[in-house]
Design a protein around this motif. Structure first.
Motif, PDB file in Angstrom:
ATOM      1  N   ASP A  79      31.692 -26.980 -39.624  1.00  0.00           N
ATOM      2  CA  ASP A  79      32.643 -26.584 -40.677  1.00  0.00           C
ATOM      3  C   ASP A  79      33.588 -27.727 -41.006  1.00  0.00           C
ATOM      4  OD1 ASP A  79      33.894 -26.236 -38.214  1.00  0.00           O
ATOM      5  OD2 ASP A  79      34.598 -24.209 -38.608  1.00  0.00           O
ATOM      6  N   GLY A  80      33.787 -28.620 -40.046  1.00  0.00           N
ATOM      7  CA  GLY A  80      34.527 -29.824 -40.371  1.00  0.00           C
ATOM      8  C   GLY A  80      33.661 -30.758 -41.204  1.00  0.00           C
ATOM      9  N   HIS A 102      28.199 -23.632 -39.417  1.00  0.00           N
ATOM     10  CA  HIS A 102      28.747 -23.282 -38.110  1.00  0.00           C
ATOM     11  C   HIS A 102      30.266 -23.209 -38.189  1.00  0.00           C
ATOM     12  CE1 HIS A 102      28.839 -24.290 -33.515  1.00  0.00           C
ATOM     13  NE2 HIS A 102      29.103 -23.032 -33.769  1.00  0.00           N
ATOM     14  N   ASN A 118      32.912 -22.616 -36.490  1.00  0.00           N
ATOM     15  CA  ASN A 118      33.619 -22.415 -35.229  1.00  0.00           C
ATOM     16  C   ASN A 118      35.116 -22.638 -35.417  1.00  0.00           C
ATOM     17  OD1 ASN A 118      33.850 -25.180 -35.274  1.00  0.00           O
ATOM     18  ND2 ASN A 118      32.409 -25.546 -33.597  1.00  0.00           N
ATOM     19  N   GLY A 119      35.503 -22.821 -36.654  1.00  0.00           N
ATOM     20  CA  GLY A 119      36.924 -22.756 -36.993  1.00  0.00           C
ATOM     21  C   GLY A 119      37.697 -24.046 -36.920  1.00  0.00           C
ATOM     22  N   TYR A 120      37.189 -25.015 -36.150  1.00  0.00           N
ATOM     23  CA  TYR A 120      38.018 -26.190 -35.878  1.00  0.00           C
ATOM     24  C   TYR A 120      37.239 -27.494 -35.897  1.00  0.00           C
ATOM     25  CZ  TYR A 120      41.504 -22.791 -34.677  1.00  0.00           C
ATOM     26  OH  TYR A 120      42.384 -21.753 -34.757  1.00  0.00           O
ATOM     27  N   LYS A 121      38.014 -28.547 -36.073  1.00  0.00           N
ATOM     28  CA  LYS A 121      37.519 -29.916 -35.985  1.00  0.00           C
ATOM     29  C   LYS A 121      38.075 -30.529 -34.697  1.00  0.00           C
ATOM     30  CE  LYS A 121      39.476 -30.318 -40.024  1.00  0.00           C
ATOM     31  NZ  LYS A 121      39.962 -30.675 -41.378  1.00  0.00           N
ATOM     32  N   LYS A 146      35.071 -21.668 -31.269  1.00  0.00           N
ATOM     33  CA  LYS A 146      34.756 -23.015 -30.793  1.00  0.00           C
ATOM     34  C   LYS A 146      34.830 -23.004 -29.260  1.00  0.00           C
ATOM     35  CE  LYS A 146      35.241 -27.879 -31.869  1.00  0.00           C
ATOM     36  NZ  LYS A 146      35.409 -28.814 -32.976  1.00  0.00           N
TER      37      LYS A 146
HETATM   38 MG   LIG Z   1      33.985 -26.955 -36.284  1.00  0.00          MG
END
Ligand SMILES: [Mg+2]
Ligand SMILES: Cc1ncc(C[n+]2csc(CCOP(=O)(O)OP(=O)(O)O)c2C)c(N)n1
Ligand SMILES: Cc1ncc(C[n+]2csc(CCOP(=O)(O)OP(=O)(O)O)c2C)c(N)n1
Ligand SMILES: [Mg+2]
Lengths: 793, 793
Positions: free
Chosen positions: A176-177, A207, A209-212, A291
């Motif tokens: 997602d990043g 994907h 997973n909400g975060y980088k 994540k």
């Molecule tokens: Mg991510």
């Protein structure tokens, strides 16, 4: 073996337990790789020195990757589906290594990593360890064609891999990043180029997973209705799989994949059974999970699972801090290794059998080791396209247009094995002859007025240099051939993609099980000297310099000055393997120098004296060297001026096609020996070198040569605008008059003796400039100049 | 004056006629620029020689651009709205030049292009003409901050311009071809960073003219429902304006713009009156009109208007072909120039009055000549952040972390004038101290668990190097200041954007009315030597080489070796104007060399002998030079080894901070004179140069120096993987032991005498490597090495 309950869904209890065990095994192997030096099965309490002293790896993305891979395996087995796995967040190396180990491929290729306890220990230890393997989905990982270190290219690679592979599914996990990058954001539009009848399928798994590393990801923080609109707008049919309870998620994912592959089957069936080809809304998956899923929930009182803190190594001090180590141990044990591996450390049979077999394993797919599948191109004889050149430098042609005729025949002869990629510039670069045999690939709406547009086109034109490059890379790495034509200046857009590909090629050279792939060929046209109409922003010959920083083993640069040399060069490039070939050639009407026979000899040498343009009888007073079509023109015009005004001056004209020849043989395999270089360029006479690009490159290539101090290079010095072609060369002191001045200034015997001629040359420059200011174009005496001396010397 | 009928809509008859006349005038001026040498009002029948001999320009995009600009002017007048115009398809130069001429700005700034017949003739003739102006929305065009030659950056630039400009509207026309590029495709997400209370507004106008150069555009060939979904998914509220009948389209566009600006007003009002800041769905426009609208419908029997054939010059042979010329004349006359210009060639009063006045004219906006608005940064004293360095090379610190403390204070002192941009790497690059004073800008959803995320953040983090660069360029060109921190390897992603910006800076240097802007500052960290954990894909120091190809007037490269030199360097960069400054500095704990006082002196000189590390008493046997933090460490360790083992060898250690100092003073303003260089580096002693990047760059900078033949450079030779830091330098022969070997090999008196030491050094390399293979990290004797000799020599 059934802590997991059967929630409703397609999986029965045993299947669910099996999938979950496989997933746990892969996660266990991933954590083991990140952390453990030894004690791989935790048979004894974890001791400090069993934890790696440097903890390097990325956990956060890993469980999600493993989840996808595990579930895709189920589909592969059930449907006997050929598939490969592209891991956008390539930092999830622990996942793909684990998967290829579970499938047995790893041990087959790397027998020292066996399928027992010692093998497990070696697998863990080598990861991100000196002398071991990299932390990413690098070339070292079986089944990878996408290292994913530099984020953004996974969808472009995936589409490239799918082209002309009608039986293949390319699963592509998008971080997602990663989805925030430009190349990825346009990568979704790859579906406008995929023919459901003759190409494979790309299955994106976004994907969420909400975060980088340190931030939330945009796509994870917009409302679902926006996200779905966005993906539908991109032309995909998005299926959402969201949650964090493993059992529920297994059922959801399995049900969704069943639906997705049913959709795929329907689309393929319809397209392949004459239902007419209309662009389908291909299915894709949005996977929303925490994540670092199944990892530590909190560390030192801070949330880790479900936060950016899970990105790398979630328990940082496991070696030195007893509490951390205990937490790590609990984490590892939570996967219940004793249920996964037997007493000898072998994966338990029931789990191992869940992996697909043989070549259908994603880690063993020949599509991911494209050299295995490489078929020779059928190359029509380029000599049949020879341009007649009755006498040197007297007739003109558009060199790339001549090349286009041959490329047309290449395309016709290789209807499923070769593609041409361009950012809406193929016609502008004068290759339009290819449209006599094929269309431009287009799966979006067609209008009756459309020209040469259609679902079976072999030319892929999209206004994204990133897509062109990514498509081509994916196509090559899966064992096919291609060419990317581009404006010279804008090829810098893919500088970093070129870097990554060159690194991939270099690394694979020393991986014994990787087979060589076809070269990545660039045709750079509309080059710096003939972007007189578009102006300064379109004038940049620096890609060559950029390429030179990569390993000599994998890079080649050619500057064919006319049509026949271009044909010969391109034939050579298309036959070659495992290089990046950069060919720079003009598209404008330009003088033609060599017959085909001469051109072949010249290109084979890569550099040569042009006898007819020289009058040195083996002992020149000055060497005029040139590389590139426009510099060659100006050099010849200068040689003619010298012959006219200083007939007793012995001039040697050398043309360089293969730039690498200038280097020392120790620096580049094409390099010339000292002796050869000195023989050609003389050990002590002035050399005036007219070069296509930035002059410093020629110095860089030759600074060790004995005659380097006498080398004087003209080239592009970053002066440009919208003006005439000759004004462009004058702005950069590369024009014929200035070259004559350079000769006068450099040949000691001429200096003071030729002040008159020098002044006439300076005046000629002023007159030429004045002409352009008055008439808006170059003095025909200049633009229509031809070589006046025939082949006599 | 009313061929146009009043269709239903907000415009009354006079308004409609006025808008249409203004639009016709701009189209007329555009066609005139492309075609005419003279006879600008067609007072006499168009003769062959009145047509330019080289027809260079882009018609297709132009009428749409003019349509937008004309209608935006109506809004500007009605609402006294400050606005600037960014022309994504920058090849539509004829439109923006025409508009700024119509507004009078052109003649104010370029008095030789007057508002009369002679001025018109000059305006036409100069366009794409030698000695004239470029064909694009280049810096030469008043009101432009976006040349748009390389497509893809208009939305990034627009958002950058809107940041912290609460009263500004940035209208950004996006080409439908341009929209296929990666940077543009992610550019839409700029709205996730725009604060409706404190930032300006971006108004995208997606220009669906259907075609690119030779192909349809993807977004023009997907169904409306997909297009609308896509744009809504990106978070925009799309308004569709489609058609080709001018009168209907004027009404539609006017009505739509009224609605759009009402929406904007409501959003702003709500956000600024405490209604709470939630990300609004900002309005945007989709303008679907034929490419080449109002131009020739057919030429030579082929469709032109509404097809890709309208892209450039639709009637190609107007000079030589009588029929073509006649068609051109009819086309020009179709705009009814006699209604637009009076007998003297002056724009008729009624039309001229439709333009906004003064600074509110988009072509005269100071925001588009940012130097006019530039406010000095308030720079806190960097000396207050000095790191105590009790003795050289004995204490360690993370240099970028120290810089972070100062940057925090810079941000605090300049709350609406300075921003930090990074691709999710600002914390990774150890600048997290900035979060003590500010947040990360974030207008998407917020969760309670979020750290330092919010709508007022001064740090802009988005995982797109293109967006970071584009935002920063837009911010700088509108008169503000900023810094872009990035991993060194991935800065290549913006190579081509850097090119374009450097070209912009170079060109503006010679445009008298353009004021200098603040420098574009890069902090490249996580550099090649310390990407030991991420591996080969993350190892690339080549951006410096890339930058060197651009003009010396606008480029600077610094390699501060420690915290205090980094502070001093960055202070210098942030004060500077109109450069691109590249600063490369490590983030890992590293030795610290200089006190603040020493650092300032060293940075001011840019290069200097480190006395405490030298023992040469003015007559060295060898010079050890270094540039970059890791090479400096290895050089000092080598110097210590030499002092230990060869105490009588006279060694001079030189550190280079400002790479440009190495060049000749004729090549670069920072360059050293011959005398100075020879004094430092000696005219004849061996120089072992340990350099951060690719070694050839040092040769390139110094090949004219008298002692060049004695210069031996070590640097990155494209060998890398995931391994330890010291293994990385060993892989590239840059390590201390190899530097000692190099000294032995190069200093004639040592060669045979020191075979024993040479062998010990080779053994030390093997031992160091073996240590890493066994322990997974570097021998502490190496990694914890400090300078043993204090400040004595
Ligand atoms: Mg991510
Ligand atoms: C082009 C590029 N810019 C920056 C980075 C540095 N980087 C490595 S991982 C990462 C975050 C990736 O986030 P995401 O794609 O969401 O992956 P995941 O969450 O699955 O780890 C970043 C910014 C990179 N690898 N590539
Ligand atoms: C990055 C980039 N690649 C290629 C080009 C060459 N080029 C110039 S104009 C153009 C077509 C642009 O189409 P569009 O954006 O639709 O503009 P318009 O139709 O308004 O002219 C192309 C491909 C370019 N300018 N920039
Ligand atoms: Mg268009």
């Amino acid at each position: 073996m059934t802590a997991v309950q059967t929630r409703s869904g397609p999986l029965d209890e045993a299947e669910l337990a099996g999938l979950d065990a496989y997933w746990r095994a892969s996660n266990y192997l991933a954590v083991g790789q990140i952390y453990l030096m030894t004690n791989p099965l935790l048979r004894e309490p974890l001791a400090a020195e069993q934890v790696k002293p440097r903890l390097l790896g990325h956990w956060g993305t890993t469980p999600g990757l493993n989840f996808c891979y595990t579930h895709l395996n189920r589909i592969i087995r059930q449907r006997e589906q050929k598939m490969i796995f592209l891991c956008g967040p390539g930092h999830g190396g622990p996942a793909v290594v684990a998967q290829s180990y579970l499938e047995g491929t790893y041990s087959e290729l790397m027998p020292h990593i066996g399928r027992d306890e010692a093998g497990l220990a070696a697998l863990f230890r080598q990861f991100s360890f000196p002398g071991g393997i990299p932390s990413h989905a690098a070339p070292e990982v079986p089944g990878s064609i996408h290292e994913g270190g530099e984020l953004g290219y996974v969808l472009s690679h995936a589409h490239g891999a799918a082209f002309d592979n009608p039986d293949l599914v390319v699963a592509a996990v998008v971080g997602d990043g990663e989805a925030e990058t430009g190349p990825l954001a346009t990568g979704w539009h790859g579906n406008k180029f995929l023919n459901p009848a003759t190409d494979g399928v790309v299955l994106p798994i976004l994907h969420l997973n909400g975060y980088k590393i340190d931030n939330p990801a945009i796509l994870a923080r917009i409302p679902d209705h926006e996200l779905v609109a966005l993906l539908n707008g991109y032309g995909w049919h998005a299926h959402l799989v969201a949650g964090d309870d493993p059992a529920t998620m297994h059922q959801l994912m399995a049900a969704t994949l069943d639906a997705v592959f049913d959709e795929i089957a329907t689309i393929r069936h319809d397209a392949r059974n004459g239902a007419g080809i209309e662009r389908p809304a291909w299915p894709m998956i949005v996977l929303r999970t925490p994540k670092g899923w199944t990892g530590p929930v909190e560390v030192d009182g801070k949330q880790v699972e479900g936060s950016y803190r899970a990105h790398q190594v979630p328990i940082p001090n496991a070696r030195t801090d007893e509490k951390h180590r205990q937490q790590l141990e609990e984490w590892l044990l939570s996967y219940r290794p004793e249920e996964l591996f037997d007493g000898e450390g072998r994966l338990r049979r029931a789990i191992a059998e869940l992996a697909p077999r043989g070549q259908i394993r994603m880690s063993a797919s020949p599509h991911a080791n494209g050299g295995l599948l490489l078929r020779e191109l059928r190359l029509p004889d380029f000599r049949d396209h020879a341009l007649p050149v009755p006498s040197p430098a007297t007739t003109t042609a558009e060199s790339t247009r001549v090349l286009g005729g041959w490329l047309r025949d290449v395309i016709a002869a290789n209807p499923d094995n070769f593609r041409l990629f361009g950012p809406d510039e193929t016609a502008s670069n004068r290759l339009s002859a290819v449209y006599e045999t094929t269309d431009k690939d287009w799966q979006a709406a067609l209008y009756p007025s459309d020209d040469r547009l259609g679902p079976n086109g072999r030319v892929v034109e999209v206004l994204s240099e990133h897509q062109c490059q990514g498509f081509l890379e994916g196509y090559l790495l899966t064992g096919r051939h291609g060419l990317f034509d581009c404006y010279e200046a804008f090829i810098h857009i893919v500088d970093s993609m070129f870097n990554q590909h060159a690194k991939w090629l270099k690394t694979t050279l020393s991986i014994p099980w990787r087979q060589p792939v076809s070269s990545l060929n660039y045709l750079l046209s509309s080059h710096v000297w003939r972007q007189d109409h578009n102006g300064f922003s379109h004038q940049d010959p620096g890609f060559i310099d950029h390429v030179m920083n990569k390993k000599a083993e994998v890079t080649r640069v050619y500057l064919p000055p006319d049509a026949n040399t271009l044909l010969s060069t391109m034939d050579h490039c298309l036959r070659s393997r495992h290089y990046v070939n950069v060919v720079v050639a003009g598209k404008q009407p330009q003088l033609q120098y060599l017959t085909m026979e001469q051109a072949i000899a010249h290109c084979t040498r890569g550099v040569g004296i042009w006898d007819w343009a020289s009058n040195d009888d083996g002992d020149p007073d000055v060497v005029l060297a040139c590389a590139g079509d426009v510099p060659t023109l100006e050099t010849l015009a200068a040689a003619a001026l010298l012959r006219e005004h200083l007939p007793r001056l012995a001039v040697r004209v050398i043309n360089v096609v293969d730039l690498m020849r200038l280097q020392d043989e120790r620096e580049h395999p094409h390099g010339m020996s000292e002796t050869e270089f000195d023989a050609l360029f003389t050990p002590d006479k002035p050399i005036i070198f007219a070069y296509h690009g930035y002059p410093t490159l020629i110095h860089r290539l030759t600074y060790r040569r004995s005659n380097h101090a006498n080398l004087h290079v003209r080239g592009y010095k970053e002066n440009g605008t919208t003006t005439t072609p000759f004004d462009m060369v004058m702005l950069n002191d590369l024009d014929r008059y200035h070259l004559v001045i350079d000769v006068i200034d450099r040949v000691p015997s001429l200096r003071s003796r030729c002040a008159g001629l020098r002044q006439r040359m300076a005046d000629a420059r002023l007159a030429a400039r004045a002409y352009t200011r008055e008439h808006g174009l170059d003095d025909p005496a200049i633009s229509e100049w031809t070589w006046p001396y025939g082949e006599t010397r």
